[in-house]
Each structure stands twice: as structure tokens, then as C-alpha cells.
Design an enzyme around this catalytic site. Structure first.
Site, PDB file in Angstrom:
ATOM      1  N   LYS A   1       0.954  -1.278  -0.208  1.00 11.31           N
ATOM      2  CA  LYS A   1       0.045  -0.151  -0.112  1.00 11.31           C
ATOM      3  C   LYS A   1       0.744   1.279   0.036  1.00 11.31           C
ATOM      4  CE  LYS A   1      -3.912  -2.039   2.079  1.00 11.31           C
ATOM      5  NZ  LYS A   1      -5.018  -2.128   3.150  1.00 11.31           N
TER       6      LYS A   1
ATOM      7  N   ASN B   1      -5.017   2.241  -1.301  1.00 10.59           N
ATOM      8  CA  ASN B   1      -5.559   0.774  -1.582  1.00 10.59           C
ATOM      9  C   ASN B   1      -6.518   0.561  -2.898  1.00 10.59           C
ATOM     10  OD1 ASN B   1      -8.123   1.745  -1.091  1.00 10.59           O
ATOM     11  ND2 ASN B   1      -8.829   0.272   0.339  1.00 10.59           N
TER      12      ASN B   1
ATOM     13  N   GLY C   1      -1.459  -1.360  16.792  1.00 13.39           N
ATOM     14  CA  GLY C   1      -0.868  -1.571  15.543  1.00 13.39           C
ATOM     15  C   GLY C   1      -0.414  -0.032  14.841  1.00 13.39           C
TER      16      GLY C   1
ATOM     17  N   GLY D   1       0.056  -0.272   7.667  1.00 11.46           N
ATOM     18  CA  GLY D   1      -0.669   0.250   6.534  1.00 11.46           C
ATOM     19  C   GLY D   1      -2.041   0.647   6.739  1.00 11.46           C
TER      20      GLY D   1
ATOM     21  N   ARG E   1       7.106   3.334  15.494  1.00 13.23           N
ATOM     22  CA  ARG E   1       6.215   3.516  14.487  1.00 13.23           C
ATOM     23  C   ARG E   1       4.946   4.208  14.903  1.00 13.23           C
ATOM     24  NH1 ARG E   1       5.305  -1.744  11.096  1.00 13.23           N
ATOM     25  NH2 ARG E   1       4.607  -0.668   9.353  1.00 13.23           N
TER      26      ARG E   1
HETATM   27  N1  LIG Z   1     -10.813  -5.501   6.955  1.00 10.22           N
HETATM   28  C1  LIG Z   1     -10.241  -4.684   6.292  1.00 10.22           C
HETATM   29  O1  LIG Z   1     -10.829  -4.346   4.912  1.00 10.22           O
HETATM   30  C2  LIG Z   1      -8.704  -4.731   6.349  1.00 10.22           C
HETATM   31  C3  LIG Z   1      -8.043  -3.656   5.498  1.00 10.22           C
HETATM   32  C4  LIG Z   1      -6.938  -3.517   5.759  1.00 10.22           C
HETATM   33  C5  LIG Z   1      -6.010  -4.541   6.653  1.00 10.22           C
HETATM   34  N2  LIG Z   1      -6.721  -5.402   7.267  1.00 10.22           N
HETATM   35  C6  LIG Z   1      -6.010  -6.255   8.079  1.00 10.22           C
HETATM   36  O2  LIG Z   1      -5.356  -5.471   9.219  1.00 10.22           O
HETATM   37  C7  LIG Z   1      -4.162  -6.085   9.585  1.00 10.22           C
HETATM   38  C8  LIG Z   1      -3.094  -5.033   9.253  1.00 10.22           C
HETATM   39  O3  LIG Z   1      -2.642  -4.939   8.112  1.00 10.22           O
HETATM   40  P1  LIG Z   1      -1.565  -3.687   7.574  1.00 10.22           P
HETATM   41  O4  LIG Z   1      -1.857  -3.546   6.373  1.00 10.22           O
HETATM   42  O5  LIG Z   1      -1.651  -2.766   8.624  1.00 10.22           O
HETATM   43  O6  LIG Z   1      -0.254  -4.759   8.067  1.00 10.22           O
HETATM   44  P2  LIG Z   1       1.132  -4.233   8.489  1.00 10.22           P
HETATM   45  O7  LIG Z   1       1.109  -2.911   7.505  1.00 10.22           O
HETATM   46  O8  LIG Z   1       2.030  -5.427   7.804  1.00 10.22           O
HETATM   47  O9  LIG Z   1       1.207  -3.792   9.915  1.00 10.22           O
HETATM   48  C9  LIG Z   1       1.186  -4.768  10.621  1.00 10.22           C
HETATM   49  C10 LIG Z   1       1.126  -4.590  11.989  1.00 10.22           C
HETATM   50  O10 LIG Z   1       0.822  -5.683  13.068  1.00 10.22           O
HETATM   51  C11 LIG Z   1       1.796  -5.349  14.026  1.00 10.22           C
HETATM   52  N3  LIG Z   1       2.262  -7.027  14.258  1.00 10.22           N
HETATM   53  C12 LIG Z   1       2.462  -7.968  13.449  1.00 10.22           C
HETATM   54  N4  LIG Z   1       2.608  -9.128  14.150  1.00 10.22           N
HETATM   55  C13 LIG Z   1       2.484  -8.981  15.519  1.00 10.22           C
HETATM   56  C14 LIG Z   1       2.523  -9.529  16.735  1.00 10.22           C
HETATM   57  N5  LIG Z   1       2.696 -10.970  16.545  1.00 10.22           N
HETATM   58  N6  LIG Z   1       2.095  -8.803  17.774  1.00 10.22           N
HETATM   59  C15 LIG Z   1       1.679  -7.586  17.807  1.00 10.22           C
HETATM   60  N7  LIG Z   1       1.959  -6.818  16.650  1.00 10.22           N
HETATM   61  C16 LIG Z   1       2.074  -7.667  15.595  1.00 10.22           C
HETATM   62  C17 LIG Z   1       3.051  -4.951  13.353  1.00 10.22           C
HETATM   63  O11 LIG Z   1       3.961  -4.175  14.374  1.00 10.22           O
HETATM   64  P3  LIG Z   1       5.506  -3.785  14.246  1.00 10.22           P
HETATM   65  O12 LIG Z   1       5.216  -2.408  13.531  1.00 10.22           O
HETATM   66  O13 LIG Z   1       6.104  -4.053  15.576  1.00 10.22           O
HETATM   67  O14 LIG Z   1       5.814  -4.676  13.164  1.00 10.22           O
HETATM   68  C18 LIG Z   1       2.377  -3.800  12.766  1.00 10.22           C
HETATM   69  O15 LIG Z   1       1.933  -2.541  13.590  1.00 10.22           O
HETATM   70  C19 LIG Z   1      -4.165  -7.318   8.937  1.00 10.22           C
HETATM   71  O16 LIG Z   1      -4.566  -8.408   9.649  1.00 10.22           O
HETATM   72  C20 LIG Z   1      -4.944  -7.132   7.647  1.00 10.22           C
HETATM   73  O17 LIG Z   1      -5.537  -8.267   7.142  1.00 10.22           O
HETATM   74  C21 LIG Z   1      -7.918  -5.625   6.969  1.00 10.22           C
END
Ligand SMILES: NC(=O)c1ccc[n+]([C@@H]2O[C@H](COP(=O)([O-])OP(=O)(O)OC[C@H]3O[C@@H](n4cnc5c(N)ncnc54)[C@H](OP(=O)(O)O)[C@@H]3O)[C@@H](O)[C@H]2O)c1
Length: 283
Positions: A74, A95, A136, A139, A165
Site C-alpha cells: 500500500k 488501496n 498496530g 498500513g 512506528r
Molecule cells: N478488514 C479490512 O478491510 C482490512 C483492511 C486492511 C487491513 N486489514 C487487516 O489489518 C491487519 C494489519 O494490516 P496492515 O496492512 O496494517 O499490515 P502491516 O502494515 O504489515 O502492519 C502490521 C502491524 O501488525 C503488528 N504486528 C504484526 N505481528 C504482530 C504480533 N505478533 N504481535 C503484535 N503486533 C504485531 C506490526 O507491529 P510492528 O510495527 O511492531 O511490526 C504492525 O503494527 C491485517 O490483519 C490485515 O489483514 C483488514
């Protein structure tokens, strides 16, 4: 001419990501197209890390009309776009892409609009003057922060495993915080006092994990909302229910609502979402 138009292939849309095979976007957009009488097809495209620019160019070159962009591309897509909507520019993440008549790439971000529609309309969750905790700082949080701040909650706390972050997002979005008390920190710094809404925007649920959270941040009025969606309740949803939260829901509603907003950008018609959410909930 009418015969030629009828014979032309349907307009092509797709979602690009890595991984991508679990995406429900093709099913959602196919249902939207049936509902609104639009002639299109929508599929998934797996993109190697480092291959996004080439993949977008190939897609446009083969006549593709629009793209959704998902994890982990993204922010890269925002950098590749020739122009961005105001909300995508603020988020620094995209997105939804489409192309203008000269092939220039236009980037948008419908994640925040999708979340607000699910929270405020589908779940009837008020946000003004409420206490919000966001877990979190990736993105997804970039896309939802400004729309949430615009709803004028009393307080938003962002907590993240990598505290830097979270702090950098707090600095970046402080210009749009208005009167909101806007804090950032680590999981251990979360105030042990009830929140009205806790949004899990970490990828922890994907790994079957749960961020360390104080039980006292949930009360009987709390909505626990996991951005992740799954057929079974996520670890975060199960935790919220065990602490006595009013409700614990997944992000399927947001997924459908952000898709509807993208569909409207591409096709100029806003689909109805309730029937599509219900269809996706079927086992
Ligand atoms: N429903 C929807 O339409 C929608 C839309 C967008 C995203 N999502 C979901 O939202 C989630 C995040 O997406 P994203 O795009 O923001 O991903 P991303 O950019 O990869 O960010 C991941 C986040 O999760 C944290 N994290 C990863 N593993 C962890 C763990 N084991 N314990 C604690 N924190 C952890 C990371 O922390 P660090 O910074 O410390 O690495 C970071 O803050 C995903 O599950 C995605 O499928 C859903």
C-alpha cells in the site's frame, strides 16, 4: 457499434498483493457487478516483492481498468501513483488505483471510509467524544487514522509492538487531531481503564497471537473490532468476549464497505453492501 461493444471483453479489475490467494475481493466485486448490472471481471494477481511497478504497468498495458492494492504494497503504491486523493496523500498509503485517459495512475484510499461505514452505519457505534484504543501502526492504521480523528473522539491511543512506528504516526497525524487527546506508546503503556472501542489493526491474529493487553481496558460497553476477518472468532475477539465486552466483531464489514467505495470510484455507482456481507458470512 452496439454489436462491437457487446463483443468487447468485460472490463478487467484485480487485487495485487503477496500473499493474495485468500482474498475475498473477487467474490465481493463479482456480487457488486451482478447487483448493479456492470460488465466486468475481477481476479487476484500475486506480485513478487520488488515487482509492483512492473505488475501495474503490465496490467495497464493489457487493458486493465483498476486495481486494489493490499499487504504489503500500500505504501509503495502511493509512491508509484502519479496523483493521489487528499485522503490517500494524508495516509501515505493506497488501496485503490485507476488510470486516467493518458495512462496516469490515480491513487486513493478507501480503508478509512470502509471502516467508518461499518462502525457507524452497520454497527451503530458512535465515535464522537469516545475513548478509542488502536493496536498496530502499519498500513491499515495509516488509512483509518485521519477519518477516525475527523469524528472527534475524546481520545485516541495508538499502541504498537515497535513503539517508534506508533510515535511517528502520532507526529504525522497531529495536524488533523483537532481537540482529540492523541497518544502513542507501547502495549505496556496502555492505560488500564475502559475504552469505548478497541480496534485491533495488528497482524497478530493472522499468526494466532494476541497483543498483551490489560484486562481493565474492556468494560461492558466496549466494542472490540478486529480488522482481520476469519470464519472463526479471532484470538482478539475471543479475548474481548472473555473480558465481558459488549460486542466483538471482525473486519468483514469493513472489507465489503471499502470494496464498495472502490467500486464506486471505478464504475460511478455505489453498490448495496448488506446482502453482500450476509452472503460472505455464509459457511
Ligand atoms: N478488514 C479490512 O478491510 C482490512 C483492511 C486492511 C487491513 N486489514 C487487516 O489489518 C491487519 C494489519 O494490516 P496492515 O496492512 O496494517 O499490515 P502491516 O502494515 O504489515 O502492519 C502490521 C502491524 O501488525 C503488528 N504486528 C504484526 N505481528 C504482530 C504480533 N505478533 N504481535 C503484535 N503486533 C504485531 C506490526 O507491529 P510492528 O510495527 O511492531 O511490526 C504492525 O503494527 C491485517 O490483519 C490485515 O489483514 C483488514
Amino acid at each position: 457499434m452496439a454489436l462491437l461493444d457487446f463483443d468487447a471483453p468485460p472490463d478487467h479489475y484485480a487485487v495485487m498483493g503477496n500473499p493474495i490467494h485468500h482474498s475475498r475481493s473477487p467474490q465481493i466485486h463479482t456480487l457488486f457487478a451482478q447487483q448493479t448490472g456492470q460488465r466486468l471481471y475481477y481476479d487476484t494477481i500475486f506480485v513478487e516483492l520488488g515487482g509492483l511497478e512492473q505488475a501495474i504497468g503490465n496490467f495497464y498495458g493489457s487493458g486493465g481498468r483498476g486495481l486494489n492494492i493490499t499487504v504489503p504494497f500500500k505504501e509503495e503504491a502511493a509512491a508509484l501513483a502519479d496523483s493521489l486523493s487528499e485522503r490517500a496523500s494524508l495516509a501515505g498509503a493506497v488501496n485503490t488505483l485507476h488510470f486516467d485517459s493518458s495512462g496516469k495512475i490515480i491513487g486513493d484510499n478507501t480503508d478509512g471510509a470502509g471502516l467508518l461505514q461499518d462502525l457507524q452505519h452497520n454497527l451503530q457505534q458512535p465515535l464522537a467524544a469516545k475513548r478509542l484504543l488502536i493496536l498496530g501502526a502499519g498500513g491499515a492504521v495509516r488509512g483509518i487514522l485521519a477519518p477516525l480523528l475527523h469524528c472527534q473522539p475524546a481520545n485516541i491511543t495508538i499502541a504498537n509492538r515497535s513503539v517508534g512506528r506508533a510515535e511517528s504516526l502520532q507526529q504525522q497525524f497531529s495536524a488533523v487531531k483537532g481537540h482529540c487527546d492523541f497518544q502513542a506508546g507501547s502495549f505496556t503503556q496502555i492505560e488500564a481503564a475502559p475504552y469505548d472501542l478497541i480496534i485491533n489493526a495488528t497482524a497478530a491474529s493472522l499468526q494466532g497471537e494476541l497483543p498483551p493487553l490489560p484486562a481493565a481496558c474492556v468494560a461492558s460497553h466496549t466494542l472490540c473490532y478486529d480488522l482481520m476477518y476469519a470464519p472463526q472468532p479471532t484470538p482478539f475477539m475471543r479475548w474481548g468476549e472473555a473480558q465481558g465486552a459488549a460486542r466483538a466483531v471482525d473486519g468483514l464489514g469493513m472489507l465489503v464497505e471499502q470494496a464498495a467505495a472502490a467500486f464506486a470510484i471505478w464504475r460511478g455507482v455505489m453498490p448495496q453492501t448488506a446482502a453482500v456481507i450476509a452472503a460472505l458470512r455464509q459457511p
